[in-house]
Design a protein around this motif. Structure first.
Motif: not given
Length: 223
Positions: A131-145
Motif C-alpha cells: 500500500q505504501i509502495g502505491c502511495d509513493f509510486a514515484q519513489y524507490y523504497k528500502t526494506w523495513r528497519f
C-alpha cells in the motif's frame, strides 16, 4: 482497509522449526483449526506517516516531530533517501488473549497459534508495504528497519509510537522494557528515494535477537 483471508502454513512451519518438512495429518489439522480460530480474532490495524529527513552527525532527523533516529546502521539504511515512512501495524489484543488462553488449556495449540500469529502480522506488514509502495509510486523504497535492529535503540519505541499517535489511534503501546503491546505488533522505518537504492544485505550480526534467535539455533535465517 487491509484484510487477512488466509495464513501461510509453510511459513508457520518454519517458525515451528519444521521448515522443509511435510506435517503429519494431526499437525495439518491443528494448523487449519488454529488458522480459523486466529482469523476470527484478528483485527488488523495500522498507521503510517511520511516525513522529510535530514542526515546529521547523530543519525537521521525527522522533520516536524523532533524524533532523531540514532545509529550508524539507520544512517546507512536511509542513505540517499529524502523521506522516511514510519509505520506501526498490529493484529490486535484479541490475538494475545487467544494465545494466553491456549497456554493454560493446551500448550501445543498455543505454540501453533503463536506461530500463525507471527505469520499474520508479517503478512499484514507485507500488504502495508504494498500500500505504501502505491502511495509513493514515484519513489524507490528500502526494506523495513525496526527499532532494536542493529544499533537503532529499542528505547526509541515509545517516541516512535507517540509520533504516530499509535496508542490512541490503533492501541499499540510499549512496556517499560520497550516490548510492544499487543505482542504481535511491528514498528518500522521505510526509506524513500528518487534514485535507485543500492541493495544492502540484512545481517544476523546486526540483529539484537541473534543470541536468542530460534532460526539461528536451527542453522536458518529469518530473511
Amino acid at each position: 482497509m487491509i484484510k487477512l483471508e488466509g495464513l501461510d502454513h509453510t511459513e508457520a512451519l518454519r517458525y515451528l522449526g519444521m521448515q522443509g518438512k511435510t506435517p503429519d495429518a494431526a499437525t495439518a489439522r491443528l494448523l487449519e483449526d488454529c488458522e480459523k480460530e486466529l482469523l476470527a480474532a484478528v483485527k488488523p490495524a495500522y498507521i503510517y506517516h511520511c516525513f522529510e529527513i535530514t542526515h546529521t552527525l547523530g543519525g537521521v532527523a525527522l522533520a516536524g516531530c523532533g524524533l532523531l533516529l540514532t545509529g550508524k546502521e539507520i544512517y546507512s539504511h536511509l542513505e540517499g533517501c529524502e523521506k522516511a515512512v514510519l509505520l506501526c501495524a498490529t493484529v490486535s489484543a484479541g490475538v494475545d488473549g487467544l494465545i494466553r488462553k491456549a497456554q493454560v488449556e493446551d500448550m501445543a495449540r498455543a505454540v501453533v497459534l503463536d506461530a500463525l500469529a507471527s505469520v499474520a502480522v508479517e503478512q499484514l506488514c507485507q500488504k502495508l508495504e504494498e500500500q505504501i509502495g502505491c502511495d509513493f509510486a514515484q519513489y524507490y523504497k528500502t526494506w523495513r528497519f525496526s527499532p532494536g535492529y542493529g544499533d537503532l535503540p529499542i528505547e526509541l519505541q515509545r517516541d516512535f509510537l507517540n509520533v504516530l499517535d499509535a496508542p490512541r489511534k490503533i492501541g499499540v503501546c510499549t512496556s517499560e522494557s520497550c516490548m510492544l503491546t499487543p505482542a504481535k505488533s511491528v514498528t518500522a522505518v521505510i526509506g524513500l528515494s528518487r534514485e535507485e537504492i543500492k541493495k544492502k544485505r540484512r545481517s544476523c550480526a546486526d540483529c539484537t535477537m541473534r543470541e536468542r534467535c530460534a532460526f539461528r539455533k536451527a542453522g536458518e535465517r529469518c530473511v
